[in-house]
Motif scaffolding. Structure first.
Motif, PDB file in Angstrom:
ATOM      1  N   PHE A 225      29.461  -0.272  41.293  1.00 20.78           N
ATOM      2  CA  PHE A 225      30.265   1.249  41.323  1.00 20.78           C
ATOM      3  C   PHE A 225      31.682   0.823  41.793  1.00 20.78           C
ATOM      4  CE2 PHE A 225      32.104   4.520  44.102  1.00 20.78           C
ATOM      5  CZ  PHE A 225      32.219   5.494  43.190  1.00 20.78           C
ATOM      6  N   LEU A 229      34.920   0.802  39.236  1.00 20.12           N
ATOM      7  CA  LEU A 229      35.859   2.098  39.399  1.00 20.12           C
ATOM      8  C   LEU A 229      37.461   1.491  39.629  1.00 20.12           C
ATOM      9  CD1 LEU A 229      36.098   5.071  40.015  1.00 20.12           C
ATOM     10  CD2 LEU A 229      35.726   4.488  42.472  1.00 20.12           C
ATOM     11  N   VAL A 233      40.144   2.778  37.017  1.00 15.05           N
ATOM     12  CA  VAL A 233      41.640   3.454  37.670  1.00 15.05           C
ATOM     13  C   VAL A 233      42.695   2.780  37.269  1.00 15.05           C
ATOM     14  CG1 VAL A 233      42.586   4.128  39.629  1.00 15.05           C
ATOM     15  CG2 VAL A 233      40.178   4.691  39.546  1.00 15.05           C
ATOM     16  N   VAL A 262      36.940   9.054  32.994  1.00 14.99           N
ATOM     17  CA  VAL A 262      36.991   8.562  34.520  1.00 14.99           C
ATOM     18  C   VAL A 262      36.230   9.821  35.459  1.00 14.99           C
ATOM     19  CG1 VAL A 262      38.481   8.148  36.533  1.00 14.99           C
ATOM     20  CG2 VAL A 262      39.024   7.224  34.234  1.00 14.99           C
ATOM     21  N   ALA A 263      36.603  10.909  35.249  1.00 12.18           N
ATOM     22  CA  ALA A 263      35.964  12.077  35.769  1.00 12.18           C
ATOM     23  C   ALA A 263      34.431  12.321  35.664  1.00 12.18           C
ATOM     24  CB  ALA A 263      36.759  13.449  35.444  1.00 12.18           C
ATOM     25  N   PHE A 265      32.444   9.470  35.215  1.00 10.89           N
ATOM     26  CA  PHE A 265      32.161   8.378  36.004  1.00 10.89           C
ATOM     27  C   PHE A 265      32.279   8.829  37.455  1.00 10.89           C
ATOM     28  CE2 PHE A 265      32.553   4.597  38.429  1.00 10.89           C
ATOM     29  CZ  PHE A 265      31.717   3.430  37.702  1.00 10.89           C
ATOM     30  N   VAL A 266      33.027   9.147  37.942  1.00  7.04           N
ATOM     31  CA  VAL A 266      33.300   9.670  39.515  1.00  7.04           C
ATOM     32  C   VAL A 266      32.194  10.638  39.780  1.00  7.04           C
ATOM     33  CG1 VAL A 266      34.604  10.483  41.278  1.00  7.04           C
ATOM     34  CG2 VAL A 266      35.352   8.888  39.748  1.00  7.04           C
ATOM     35  N   VAL A 267      31.842  11.577  39.016  1.00 11.93           N
ATOM     36  CA  VAL A 267      30.955  12.879  39.163  1.00 11.93           C
ATOM     37  C   VAL A 267      29.868  12.295  39.352  1.00 11.93           C
ATOM     38  CG1 VAL A 267      29.973  14.916  38.503  1.00 11.93           C
ATOM     39  CG2 VAL A 267      32.532  14.586  38.472  1.00 11.93           C
ATOM     40  N   HIS A 269      28.577   8.935  39.630  1.00 12.56           N
ATOM     41  CA  HIS A 269      28.189   7.807  40.504  1.00 12.56           C
ATOM     42  C   HIS A 269      28.610   7.835  41.855  1.00 12.56           C
ATOM     43  CE1 HIS A 269      26.391   5.635  37.298  1.00 12.56           C
ATOM     44  NE2 HIS A 269      27.158   5.835  36.464  1.00 12.56           N
ATOM     45  N   LEU A 270      29.632   8.753  42.286  1.00 13.45           N
ATOM     46  CA  LEU A 270      30.008   8.901  43.794  1.00 13.45           C
ATOM     47  C   LEU A 270      29.068   9.351  44.453  1.00 13.45           C
ATOM     48  CD1 LEU A 270      32.283   8.329  45.651  1.00 13.45           C
ATOM     49  CD2 LEU A 270      33.424  10.589  45.002  1.00 13.45           C
ATOM     50  N   ASN A 273      26.527   6.727  45.312  1.00 15.47           N
ATOM     51  CA  ASN A 273      26.989   5.633  46.180  1.00 15.47           C
ATOM     52  C   ASN A 273      27.309   5.971  47.687  1.00 15.47           C
ATOM     53  OD1 ASN A 273      27.211   3.031  44.374  1.00 15.47           O
ATOM     54  ND2 ASN A 273      27.552   4.857  43.072  1.00 15.47           N
ATOM     55  N   HIS A 309      24.459   9.533  33.543  1.00 14.91           N
ATOM     56  CA  HIS A 309      25.526   8.905  32.813  1.00 14.91           C
ATOM     57  C   HIS A 309      25.191   8.042  31.754  1.00 14.91           C
ATOM     58  CE1 HIS A 309      29.230   6.330  32.995  1.00 14.91           C
ATOM     59  NE2 HIS A 309      29.817   7.408  33.086  1.00 14.91           N
TER      60      HIS A 309
END
Length: 379
Positions: A225, A229, A233, A262-263, A265-267, A269-270, A273, A309
């Motif tokens: 992650f 990330l 970024v 990017v959004a 991926f973050v939504v 996996h964040l 994690n 994802h």
């Protein structure tokens, strides 16, 4: 308050990494799993199989467009396909028990880990490839060859296998020492002679349990992650800055695609994690059953979001590309023409065949255009 236990003895459980004073049932987490497992995870499997199979089929049918990004896309699709193929058995193991032998347990759990690491590292490689193609355009011809991309993919898969060695080694098929009823329905609880096996981590000493249970999730958090990330970024920030200087409609459309990548991926996996980080922080601590159950529910829900994802990767990385859509459209047209050839009346079979074959050839020429020199499916 309920006791903080996964077992029936007041002792340390090496497999679950906690101090035990009595049995915990984790009914709340089991209830959530019984909803997500059969329904949501089944939907994820179907969508992931369909979307990634289309990417692989499109790439396999039209091999002349093997650019560097295309090689990455193929490997991401393969990793996602293997991931969703492993998912049903993992869900079955979590809901009921492990249905196969010890070798299959190690192979499946290890493969799951390999595909997880490979998929994440390949997304970082795609980000780097787009950075080189757009921001470092003068160097792109030297750094974006097909041979170079195959070398990168080989390094990614090798790294994923090495990172997954603990999963291959420490996962075992065994009969847990706690109550069989945890894994069985209420109407089967009166069958004590039934043996139930699970496919989970198993340790023989405290030191190995501590080191492994800390190292495996920490590595997954860092490599699976945080590293992708940071790469995404950095690369996509530089890409957005470069695209905004172009000041035309197509470039601004590409910026929106970058932000979406990017959004998503973050939504996806964040949350998982963050939950994984909380689990690492609470390892080897005496906790109440309620607290552990709540954390397990959070992990189950956020893990399902992360699984989504693999369904979105084909849309974000392949189908948004004009050239990929053209090649996919060509597959559909070819299949349609082939079907029309065989369902047409026999007395018109020759005319129909000649008409659609000529139409297919003309379609190929019009879609290919100048793509003979090789191009990317993506933006």
């Amino acid at each position: 308050m309920e006791p903080a236990s996964l077992n029936q003895s007041d002792d340390y459980d090496y497999n679950n990494s906690t101090w035990l004073v009595g049995p915990c049932t984790f009914q709340q987490n089991h209830s959530v799993e019984r909803v997500l497992g059969p329904y949501v995870h089944s939907l994820i499997c179907i969508l992931g199989l369909v979307g990634n199979s289309l990417v692989v089929a499109t790439y396999a049918c039209y091999k002349r467009t093997r650019s560097m990004t295309d090689v990455y896309l193929l490997n991401v699709a393969v990793a996602d396909l293997l991931f969703v193929a492993c998912l049903p058995l993992l869900v079955y193991n979590e809901l009921w028990a492990w249905p196969m032998g010890g070798a299959a347990c190690k192979l499946l759990r290890g493969s799951y880990s390999v595909n997880l690491y490979a998929g994440m590292l390949l997304l970082a490689a795609i980000s780097t490839d787009r950075y080189v193609a757009i921001v470092q355009a003068r160097r792109s011809a030297r750094l974006r060859s097909a041979a170079y991309s195959r070398g990168v993919c080989a390094a990614v898969w090798t790294s994923a296998v090495l990172l997954s060695v603990p999963d291959f080694y420490f996962y075992h098929r065994y009969e847990p020492s706690h109550s069989v009823s945890t894994f069985m329905d209420e109407d089967t609880e009166d069958v004590p002679e039934a043996k139930v096996y699970v496919c989970e981590f198993r340790f023989t000493d405290h030191t190995t349990a501590v080191n492994t249970k800390m190292a495996v999730p920490s590595t997954q958090l860092a490599v699976g992650f945080i590293l992708p990330l940071l790469v995404m970024v950095f690369c996509y920030t530089a890409i957005i800055v470069t695209l905004l200087k172009a000041r035309n409609f197509q470039r601004h459309k590409a910026v929106r695609v970058v932000l979406a990548v990017v959004a998503v991926f973050v939504v996806c996996h964040l949350p998982y994690n963050v939950t994984l980080l909380c689990e690492i922080a609470n390892l080897f601590k005496l906790q109440s059953c309620d607290k552990v159950d709540t954390l397990k529910v959070a992990k189950t829900v956020t893990q399902t979001i992360a699984y989504l994802h693999c369904c979105l990767n084909p849309v974000l990385y392949a189908f948004v590309g004009v050239k990929f859509r053209n090649h996919f459209r060509r597959i559909v047209q070819d299949l349609w023409c082939l079907g029309k050839r065989y369902i047409a009346p026999r007395r018109f079979s020759r005319v129909t065949s000649e008409f659609y074959v000529s139409r297919r050839e003309s379609t190929r020429r019009s879609v290919d255009g100048s793509s003979e020199n090789g191009s990317s499916f993506t933006m």
